[in-house]
Design a protein around this motif. Structure first.
Motif, mmCIF file in Angstrom:
data_model
loop_
_atom_site.group_PDB
_atom_site.id
_atom_site.type_symbol
_atom_site.label_atom_id
_atom_site.label_comp_id
_atom_site.label_asym_id
_atom_site.label_seq_id
_atom_site.Cartn_x
_atom_site.Cartn_y
_atom_site.Cartn_z
ATOM 1 N N VAL A 153 0.860 -1.176 0.000
ATOM 2 C CA VAL A 153 0.000 0.000 0.000
ATOM 3 C C VAL A 153 0.897 1.227 0.000
ATOM 4 O O VAL A 153 1.629 1.469 0.961
ATOM 5 N N GLY A 154 0.868 1.952 -1.116
ATOM 6 C CA GLY A 154 1.733 3.130 -1.259
ATOM 7 C C GLY A 154 2.690 2.949 -2.416
ATOM 8 O O GLY A 154 3.395 1.947 -2.487
ATOM 9 N N GLY A 155 2.687 3.916 -3.317
ATOM 10 C CA GLY A 155 3.526 3.821 -4.522
ATOM 11 C C GLY A 155 4.652 4.827 -4.520
ATOM 12 O O GLY A 155 5.104 5.249 -5.581
ATOM 13 N N GLY A 156 5.108 5.223 -3.333
ATOM 14 C CA GLY A 156 6.287 6.085 -3.250
ATOM 15 C C GLY A 156 7.549 5.268 -3.463
ATOM 16 O O GLY A 156 7.481 4.083 -3.798
ATOM 17 N N TYR A 157 8.702 5.884 -3.245
ATOM 18 C CA TYR A 157 9.919 5.143 -3.602
ATOM 19 C C TYR A 157 10.144 3.940 -2.697
ATOM 20 O O TYR A 157 10.658 2.919 -3.158
ATOM 21 N N ILE A 158 9.714 3.992 -1.435
ATOM 22 C CA ILE A 158 9.893 2.806 -0.590
ATOM 23 C C ILE A 158 8.967 1.681 -1.062
ATOM 24 O O ILE A 158 9.372 0.516 -1.154
ATOM 25 N N GLY A 159 7.734 2.021 -1.398
ATOM 26 C CA GLY A 159 6.831 1.031 -1.959
ATOM 27 C C GLY A 159 7.387 0.417 -3.234
ATOM 28 O O GLY A 159 7.307 -0.797 -3.454
ATOM 29 N N ILE A 160 7.976 1.267 -4.064
ATOM 30 C CA ILE A 160 8.551 0.795 -5.333
ATOM 31 C C ILE A 160 9.724 -0.143 -5.073
ATOM 32 O O ILE A 160 9.838 -1.222 -5.668
ATOM 33 N N GLU A 161 10.595 0.252 -4.157
ATOM 34 C CA GLU A 161 11.743 -0.602 -3.841
ATOM 35 C C GLU A 161 11.290 -1.929 -3.236
ATOM 36 O O GLU A 161 11.874 -2.982 -3.516
ATOM 37 N N LEU A 162 10.237 -1.877 -2.424
ATOM 38 C CA LEU A 162 9.711 -3.117 -1.841
ATOM 39 C C LEU A 162 9.075 -4.005 -2.904
ATOM 40 O O LEU A 162 9.185 -5.236 -2.849
ATOM 41 N N ALA A 163 8.399 -3.388 -3.846
ATOM 42 C CA ALA A 163 7.788 -4.171 -4.936
ATOM 43 C C ALA A 163 8.864 -4.940 -5.695
ATOM 44 O O ALA A 163 8.710 -6.117 -6.014
ATOM 45 N N GLU A 164 9.976 -4.247 -5.966
ATOM 46 C CA GLU A 164 11.079 -4.909 -6.660
ATOM 47 C C GLU A 164 11.622 -6.068 -5.826
ATOM 48 O O GLU A 164 11.867 -7.159 -6.348
ATOM 49 N N SER A 172 3.866 -12.722 -6.004
ATOM 50 C CA SER A 172 2.875 -11.929 -6.713
ATOM 51 C C SER A 172 2.705 -10.619 -5.950
ATOM 52 O O SER A 172 2.561 -10.622 -4.727
ATOM 53 N N VAL A 173 2.755 -9.496 -6.654
ATOM 54 C CA VAL A 173 2.737 -8.194 -5.987
ATOM 55 C C VAL A 173 1.642 -7.307 -6.565
ATOM 56 O O VAL A 173 1.597 -7.069 -7.775
ATOM 57 N N VAL A 174 0.768 -6.836 -5.679
ATOM 58 C CA VAL A 174 -0.197 -5.801 -6.042
ATOM 59 C C VAL A 174 0.198 -4.530 -5.301
ATOM 60 O O VAL A 174 0.466 -4.564 -4.105
ATOM 61 N N MET A 175 0.283 -3.419 -6.048
ATOM 62 C CA MET A 175 0.576 -2.123 -5.425
ATOM 63 C C MET A 175 -0.673 -1.254 -5.489
ATOM 64 O O MET A 175 -1.230 -1.051 -6.576
ATOM 65 N N LEU A 176 -1.092 -0.759 -4.333
ATOM 66 C CA LEU A 176 -2.264 0.126 -4.283
ATOM 67 C C LEU A 176 -1.803 1.540 -3.956
ATOM 68 O O LEU A 176 -1.047 1.749 -3.002
ATOM 69 N N GLU A 177 -2.261 2.482 -4.748
ATOM 70 C CA GLU A 177 -1.853 3.876 -4.535
ATOM 71 C C GLU A 177 -3.078 4.768 -4.670
ATOM 72 O O GLU A 177 -3.850 4.642 -5.619
ATOM 73 N N LYS A 178 -3.228 5.645 -3.706
ATOM 74 C CA LYS A 178 -4.379 6.553 -3.661
ATOM 75 C C LYS A 178 -4.358 7.555 -4.822
ATOM 76 O O LYS A 178 -5.380 7.866 -5.423
ATOM 77 N N ALA A 179 -3.171 8.083 -5.108
ATOM 78 C CA ALA A 179 -3.025 9.106 -6.148
ATOM 79 C C ALA A 179 -3.184 8.473 -7.532
ATOM 80 O O ALA A 179 -3.185 7.248 -7.669
ATOM 81 N N PRO A 180 -3.318 9.306 -8.551
ATOM 82 C CA PRO A 180 -3.467 8.742 -9.901
ATOM 83 C C PRO A 180 -2.190 8.115 -10.451
ATOM 84 O O PRO A 180 -2.230 7.396 -11.446
ATOM 85 N N ASP A 181 -1.046 8.418 -9.822
ATOM 86 C CA ASP A 181 0.250 7.934 -10.315
ATOM 87 C C ASP A 181 1.059 7.365 -9.163
ATOM 88 O O ASP A 181 0.827 7.728 -8.015
ATOM 89 N N VAL A 182 2.068 6.572 -9.512
ATOM 90 C CA VAL A 182 3.069 6.194 -8.519
ATOM 91 C C VAL A 182 4.125 7.302 -8.431
ATOM 92 O O VAL A 182 4.076 8.281 -9.177
ATOM 93 N N ALA A 183 5.052 7.149 -7.508
ATOM 94 C CA ALA A 183 6.221 8.039 -7.358
ATOM 95 C C ALA A 183 5.874 9.436 -6.867
ATOM 96 O O ALA A 183 6.712 10.343 -6.911
ATOM 97 N N GLY A 203 5.977 -7.153 -13.793
ATOM 98 C CA GLY A 203 4.991 -8.022 -13.167
ATOM 99 C C GLY A 203 4.329 -7.482 -11.924
ATOM 100 O O GLY A 203 3.633 -8.234 -11.220
ATOM 101 N N VAL A 204 4.508 -6.210 -11.634
ATOM 102 C CA VAL A 204 3.806 -5.619 -10.488
ATOM 103 C C VAL A 204 2.433 -5.143 -10.969
ATOM 104 O O VAL A 204 2.331 -4.438 -11.971
ATOM 105 N N ASP A 205 1.421 -5.562 -10.250
ATOM 106 C CA ASP A 205 0.042 -5.172 -10.580
ATOM 107 C C ASP A 205 -0.229 -3.818 -9.902
ATOM 108 O O ASP A 205 -0.530 -3.770 -8.711
ATOM 109 N N VAL A 206 -0.084 -2.761 -10.669
ATOM 110 C CA VAL A 206 -0.180 -1.409 -10.110
ATOM 111 C C VAL A 206 -1.609 -0.901 -10.257
ATOM 112 O O VAL A 206 -2.145 -0.876 -11.370
#
Lengths: 449, 449
Positions: A153-164, A172-183, A203-206
């Motif tokens: 939950v969260g598409g900031g840089y820590i979320g991105i690094e964790l997804a990787e 299997s990774v789903v990333m949920l982000e409140k804003a319209p974009d990641v980062a 393969g990250v389900d954003v």
């Protein structure tokens, strides 16, 4: 002279080392709430992903080594109160369950940040995590064993690094982000899109524009994330929705908190209370481009503030030079970097900014393995004063953001960048480095109405 | 307005493009002695080594494309004389064997450099080469087929790049260098040693302090190099002992030649003769660190001078900003870069310079695949004015030399560098980038007596 430091990670240990080196007569005592000091917090996701050997590898200086330098390190000691007039702190020895009062002549608050935990994440369910320190990382590591589905939950840089990291573990990774974009606001929209594409290609389900409402669980373990867009099944949930400065102790001491919510300090890292210093992620800093006070907690800034505080507490004279808003993160085979302001940030500040975009290659296009590099360069219309840069490209190529950072420090102009004698040979750059191409283009754009 | 350009490679074609773009009414004619225009000469060794697909890949703009832009390109046309007063050049059509007189309003001398050919190398023996242009490269390529032993005479960066190319072709390579070290004066001794070690580890037999006396041959083919240290057997000999500016035409036109032996120009690329311009490897430039006129022929400089000359010839206004002495080359798995002055160069100029050396890693030491990077940073004692940097490390990591180059442009101080907000994340840098570590150390050194 007794120097007391609250917090033993980046700023705290940098301060301790500098203070002791400058003033060996001073007694330097570090109180650290946890079990680990002086570790590279930015490396936490990479232990999970396997790019760093183990947790111990993150530790730069052990307590033993600090003690050998004459610095007293007290682990599991939490400072719970400050009496600035009396010059004492109240310290809880967490193992012994005992509280004591410790005197100080100079006190450094290096308490860092804490991860934001939304109400829905405050649960007893196992498998729900944040990532702030090594014990958090170890808990995630334990949870991931046997897991199949991770929801970040969260598409900031820590979320991105964790997804990787989780993809590197074949999860299997789903990333949920409140804003319209990641980062977040690190990059302008066009560059956030490139980051998202890389996540998706790996393969990250954003899923963006999604609000989390709660968690589901069974037998004490998390089973999913309930969002407005539906249920996401997950064995492990990592909450990475941002951080907030830990300022409770500062408030208790009567220290002024800035508009950003972080501790207000001058460039000697002095707080509003004499004898009390603050350094690191819990502090504001001055942005050299906007001349405003900002709260941008990052590793180099924390280390540098710590050194400045250490020198000044020990009786020396050092000044924090401020920041220019440089940041960088890896996203699988890409990297993204920024310095100064994005176009959106410049707009928000009411600056008359203009940006250009250039796509080139990291080295000569005809040379083996040339990869695309995308650069946005931003300057003030009319004057040509450089305001910022954003780069997305393959790994190390984006470290050239530092050239723009160097110019921002000196309030340089785009014309200065265009004139630079940058290093060229085919394996390293195009003859016109992408920064020069962008500067050339932007030089024309700033003079247009 | 008729603009005539002598030489169709980097400076010449850059000038032609800029002039035509700025002044579409102008007639722009390029006379090129050879068959190729607008190619990346710096890429020549990499075609031989296989890192560039083929010779055509080096060509940025074909004659057809230039003609489509309205620029007349005459291949195999050699300008043999200039009458500046009359405003004419004498042109030999090498294919037709015909000479004609061509008028000009503005003339650009973009004649480049020619490889130095020592007397002993002036021979009819097959298998003896220099590398200056694509036909040279093609001739070397033909010679290397079936060859087993290559002797490269000269340990400068072209010799080094050729050694790598020949090793990539699984050839036995002996490098002979007159000086005690390879890499000439590009680097200080300690950094030249690192380059030599890399060459030797990759199987190049490096022999320094060796003077070549002659060649041996049999049946019209070279069989070896006779040196004072003994005979080196070789099927192919490549002579890479340096270049000299091609200034014969300039001299014929009465143009002033500078002390360096290259054409003297002002920052508009004007020579001493009105209407005559010069740009590229045949020209001097101004070194911004020393404020002296220097002759450092490199690709970016040539392209940039060409653009400046093109704008000015077309009636615009552009100034060449000077250089700061930046250079970079690859040597197998390493790269070497420098900017400004080496300690030795600073000493020779009588500057009171001090250097520090730092070895760190290209990214966080705990992160996968960290490689050593070695940096020497040089500044003026007392003032702290930055004078130069040298970097040796794995591939792209050394491109951070550009940060120092940026500071040199603005006559920055080591204290400025130490304060920079450089990009940090573990895959990209140590928290204290090696440049910051070096600046910190040098900051202390400059203030010591």
């Amino acid at each position: 002279m007794r120097i007391v430091i609250v917090g033993g990670v980046a700023a705290g240990m940098s301060a301790a080392s500098r203070a002791k080196r400058l003033n060996p007569e001073a007694e330097v005592v570090v109180f650290e709430r946890g079990d680990w000091i002086s570790y590279g917090a930015c490396g936490l996701p990479y232990v999970l992903g396997g790019d760093v050997r183990d947790w111990d590898a993150l530790v730069a200086r052990t307590p033993e080594r600090m003690r050998a330098q004459g610095i007293a390190v007290r682990l599991q000691h939490e400072v719970t109160d400050v009496d600035a007039r009396a010059g004492t702190v109240t310290v809880l020895d967490r193992q012994a369950g005992r509280t004591s009062t410790e005197p100080f002549d100079r006190l450094l608050l290096a308490t860092g940040v804490s991860p934001i935990r939304p109400d829905w994440s405050r649960t007893d369910l196992q498998g729900v995590h944040v990532l702030k320190d090594i014990p958090d990382g170890q808990a995630i590591e334990a949870s991931l064993k046997g897991a199949k589905r991770v929801c970040i939950v969260g598409g900031g840089y820590i979320g991105i690094e964790l997804a990787e990291a989780c993809r590197a573990r074949n999860l299997s990774v789903v990333m949920l982000e409140k804003a319209p974009d990641v980062a977040g606001r690190a990059l302008d929209h066009e560059y956030r899109v490139r980051v998202r594409e890389e996540l998706e290609q790996r393969g990250v389900d954003v899923r963006t524009g999604v609000t989390v409402e709660g968690l589901t669980g069974k037998a004490g373990r998390v089973t999913g994330v309930q969002a407005d867009a539906g249920l996401v099944r997950a064995d492990v949930v990592i909450v990475a929705v941002g951080v907030k400065p830990q300022v409770e102790l500062a408030k208790a001491a009567g220290v002024r908190i800035g508009k950003t919510g972080a501790i207000a300090v001058n460039n000697r890292q002095e707080t509003s209370v004499p004898g009390l210093y603050a350094a690191g992620d819990n502090c504001e800093s001055t942005h050299r481009v906007t001349r405003r006070r900002v709260h941008i907690p990052l590793g180099l800034t924390a280390n540098r503030m710590g050194r400045v505080a250490g020198v000044n507490m020990a009786g020396g004279e050092a000044r924090f030079p401020g920041i220019v808003g440089t940041g960088i993160f890896k996203v699988f085979g890409l990297g993204a970097a920024r310095t100064g302001l994005t176009q959106a940030e410049a707009n928000d500040l009411g600056l008359n900014a203009v940006s250009v975009d250039v796509t080139s290659t990291d080295h000569a296009g005809y040379y083996f393995d040339a990869s695309p590099i995308h650069v946005r360069l931003t300057a003030e219309r009319g004057t040509g004063r450089l305001l910022g840069a954003q780069l997305v490209g393959c790994r190390e190529s984006i470290k050239r953001v530092d050239v723009v950072a160097a110019l921002l420090h000196g309030r340089g102009k785009v014309q200065d960048l265009a004139a630079m004698d940058l290093a060229y040979a085919p394996p390293f750059s195009s003859v016109w480095d992408v920064l020069l191409v962008a500067a050339d283009k932007l030089g024309r754009a700033v003079s247009q109405r």
